[in-house]
Design a protein around this motif. Sequence first.
Motif, PDB file in Angstrom:
ATOM      1  N   ALA A 100      -5.441   7.016  -2.561  1.00  0.00           N
ATOM      2  CA  ALA A 100      -4.355   6.897  -3.533  1.00  0.00           C
ATOM      3  C   ALA A 100      -3.833   8.258  -3.975  1.00  0.00           C
ATOM      4  N   ALA A 101      -4.633   9.305  -3.836  1.00  0.00           N
ATOM      5  CA  ALA A 101      -4.225  10.633  -4.287  1.00  0.00           C
ATOM      6  C   ALA A 101      -3.031  11.167  -3.505  1.00  0.00           C
ATOM      7  N   VAL A 102      -2.748  10.619  -2.328  1.00  0.00           N
ATOM      8  CA  VAL A 102      -1.624  11.105  -1.532  1.00  0.00           C
ATOM      9  C   VAL A 102      -0.346  10.311  -1.806  1.00  0.00           C
ATOM     10  N   ALA A 103      -0.354   9.484  -2.866  1.00  0.00           N
ATOM     11  CA  ALA A 103       0.829   8.708  -3.259  1.00  0.00           C
ATOM     12  C   ALA A 103       1.370   7.881  -2.101  1.00  0.00           C
ATOM     13  N   PRO A 104       0.617   6.878  -1.641  1.00  0.00           N
ATOM     14  CA  PRO A 104       1.062   6.107  -0.472  1.00  0.00           C
ATOM     15  C   PRO A 104       2.387   5.401  -0.665  1.00  0.00           C
ATOM     16  N   GLU A 105       2.692   4.988  -1.925  1.00  0.00           N
ATOM     17  CA  GLU A 105       3.971   4.300  -2.136  1.00  0.00           C
ATOM     18  C   GLU A 105       5.143   5.247  -1.895  1.00  0.00           C
ATOM     19  N   LYS A 106       4.964   6.531  -2.248  1.00  0.00           N
ATOM     20  CA  LYS A 106       6.032   7.511  -2.024  1.00  0.00           C
ATOM     21  C   LYS A 106       6.262   7.707  -0.524  1.00  0.00           C
ATOM     22  N   LEU A 107       5.193   7.717   0.249  1.00  0.00           N
ATOM     23  CA  LEU A 107       5.332   7.833   1.697  1.00  0.00           C
ATOM     24  C   LEU A 107       6.128   6.659   2.252  1.00  0.00           C
ATOM     25  N   LEU A 108       5.838   5.453   1.744  1.00  0.00           N
ATOM     26  CA  LEU A 108       6.550   4.275   2.222  1.00  0.00           C
ATOM     27  C   LEU A 108       8.005   4.278   1.774  1.00  0.00           C
ATOM     28  N   ILE A 109       8.233   4.679   0.524  1.00  0.00           N
ATOM     29  CA  ILE A 109       9.615   4.731   0.023  1.00  0.00           C
ATOM     30  C   ILE A 109      10.453   5.652   0.900  1.00  0.00           C
ATOM     31  N   ASP A 110       9.933   6.842   1.182  1.00  0.00           N
ATOM     32  CA  ASP A 110      10.663   7.780   2.031  1.00  0.00           C
ATOM     33  C   ASP A 110      10.919   7.187   3.407  1.00  0.00           C
ATOM     34  N   ARG A 111       9.898   6.516   3.918  1.00  0.00           N
ATOM     35  CA  ARG A 111      10.009   5.956   5.270  1.00  0.00           C
ATOM     36  C   ARG A 111      11.078   4.870   5.333  1.00  0.00           C
ATOM     37  N   PHE A 112      11.100   3.960   4.363  1.00  0.00           N
ATOM     38  CA  PHE A 112      12.041   2.843   4.402  1.00  0.00           C
ATOM     39  C   PHE A 112      13.441   3.248   3.963  1.00  0.00           C
ATOM     40  N   GLN A 113      13.538   4.218   3.049  1.00  0.00           N
ATOM     41  CA  GLN A 113      14.866   4.623   2.611  1.00  0.00           C
ATOM     42  C   GLN A 113      15.607   5.423   3.679  1.00  0.00           C
ATOM     43  N   GLU A 114      14.876   5.926   4.649  1.00  0.00           N
ATOM     44  CA  GLU A 114      15.549   6.542   5.793  1.00  0.00           C
ATOM     45  C   GLU A 114      16.450   5.534   6.497  1.00  0.00           C
ATOM     46  N   ASP A 115      16.066   4.257   6.441  1.00  0.00           N
ATOM     47  CA  ASP A 115      16.836   3.188   7.078  1.00  0.00           C
ATOM     48  C   ASP A 115      17.713   2.442   6.084  1.00  0.00           C
ATOM     49  N   GLY A 116      17.884   3.001   4.872  1.00  0.00           N
ATOM     50  CA  GLY A 116      18.735   2.379   3.876  1.00  0.00           C
ATOM     51  C   GLY A 116      18.119   1.174   3.201  1.00  0.00           C
ATOM     52  N   GLN A 117      16.785   1.043   3.235  1.00  0.00           N
ATOM     53  CA  GLN A 117      16.105  -0.084   2.618  1.00  0.00           C
ATOM     54  C   GLN A 117      15.475   0.338   1.281  1.00  0.00           C
ATOM     55  N   ALA A 118      14.840  -0.629   0.626  1.00  0.00           N
ATOM     56  CA  ALA A 118      14.196  -0.407  -0.677  1.00  0.00           C
ATOM     57  C   ALA A 118      15.161   0.098  -1.747  1.00  0.00           C
ATOM     58  N   PRO A 119      16.333  -0.550  -1.917  1.00  0.00           N
ATOM     59  CA  PRO A 119      17.314  -0.068  -2.905  1.00  0.00           C
ATOM     60  C   PRO A 119      16.835  -0.166  -4.349  1.00  0.00           C
ATOM     61  N   TRP A 120      15.913  -1.092  -4.651  1.00  0.00           N
ATOM     62  CA  TRP A 120      15.457  -1.237  -6.034  1.00  0.00           C
ATOM     63  C   TRP A 120      14.597  -0.068  -6.496  1.00  0.00           C
ATOM     64  N   ASN A 121      14.165   0.779  -5.584  1.00  0.00           N
ATOM     65  CA  ASN A 121      13.392   1.957  -5.988  1.00  0.00           C
ATOM     66  C   ASN A 121      14.257   3.029  -6.626  1.00  0.00           C
ATOM     67  N   GLU A 122      15.559   2.836  -6.591  1.00  0.00           N
ATOM     68  CA  GLU A 122      16.462   3.844  -7.162  1.00  0.00           C
ATOM     69  C   GLU A 122      17.376   3.284  -8.238  1.00  0.00           C
ATOM     70  N   ASN A 123      17.247   1.997  -8.571  1.00  0.00           N
ATOM     71  CA  ASN A 123      18.213   1.415  -9.509  1.00  0.00           C
ATOM     72  C   ASN A 123      17.595   0.933 -10.813  1.00  0.00           C
ATOM     73  N   GLY A 124      16.357   1.359 -11.120  1.00  0.00           N
ATOM     74  CA  GLY A 124      15.781   1.043 -12.416  1.00  0.00           C
ATOM     75  C   GLY A 124      14.930  -0.199 -12.471  1.00  0.00           C
ATOM     76  N   PHE A 125      14.645  -0.834 -11.341  1.00  0.00           N
ATOM     77  CA  PHE A 125      13.855  -2.068 -11.359  1.00  0.00           C
ATOM     78  C   PHE A 125      12.460  -1.856 -11.935  1.00  0.00           C
ATOM     79  N   GLY A 126      11.790  -0.777 -11.557  1.00  0.00           N
ATOM     80  CA  GLY A 126      10.403  -0.577 -11.944  1.00  0.00           C
ATOM     81  C   GLY A 126      10.198  -0.045 -13.342  1.00  0.00           C
TER      82      GLY A 126
END
Length: 261
Positions: A100-126
């Motif tokens: 968990a120390a390597v922030a796995p969710e951040k790795l996934l966010i970067d990976r999926f947003q490269e393809d224009g996915q995971a829009p709720w990670n930038e619009n205030g959902f969390g």
Amino acid sequence: MPLENHAEFKLSITKALGDQLAAALRTLTPAPLTEENISSLPRHKGVYQLYRHGEPVYIGKADVTLGQRLRKHLKKLSGRENIHLEWMSFKALSVDEDFAAVAPEKLLIDRFQEDGQAPWNENGFGINDPGVERDTTVFGEDHFDQIYPANLNWVIRDLPQGSQSLRAVLKFAKAALPYTFRYAYYRTNRESFYDQFEVVIEQSNMIASEFFRFVSSQLPDDWQIMVLPGYAVMYPRVLMSQSARRRYIDGREILYSDSAR
């Protein structure tokens, strides 16, 4: 002249981990976002994806358990307009604590947003309760709360009936509502202020707007309840915001018009 015994090599461990996490998620089948499916998860920390209509919209991490975090999302989404829980599903990965120390969710966010996915990670959902300083914030049209505002027709069920203090009623509703209802003093001993107001609940179920009207009718005239796109606040002062939807004063429900904001 280039050397035959030397070359540059760039090692990207984080990219490799992100690719591995994404590959592991691709092997999974989304499950409907229901209490039954959430309860079947192991009590592990980890990362997860939320899907809407089969498309990934949000990536998050669970620092305690996956179930605890996903239940928060289930409750939040249940109280929003323009969305149905039947549209939502999820995938989840248990992740070792040391990892968990390597922030796995951040790795996934970067990976999926490269393809224009995971829009709720930038619009205030969390975001949870944004705090008093955000009550006058102007929410953009693409903000999660603007697209999926708090549902004021959501039913507060099993309200304790009969005569009781307003403090008890407020605490019950605050826990029951699927979105933030922040009222003055609720985090301090000054919450006892509400003990002086004795109220009578005659029905066990109320929709949120009906409840807000009722509460405002029990308080002095200088108290107001203001409903912003994704949450409601109640304070003993005039509440104004360009993003406000409604306010409740002395038992009256007032729709905000552009001229009144």
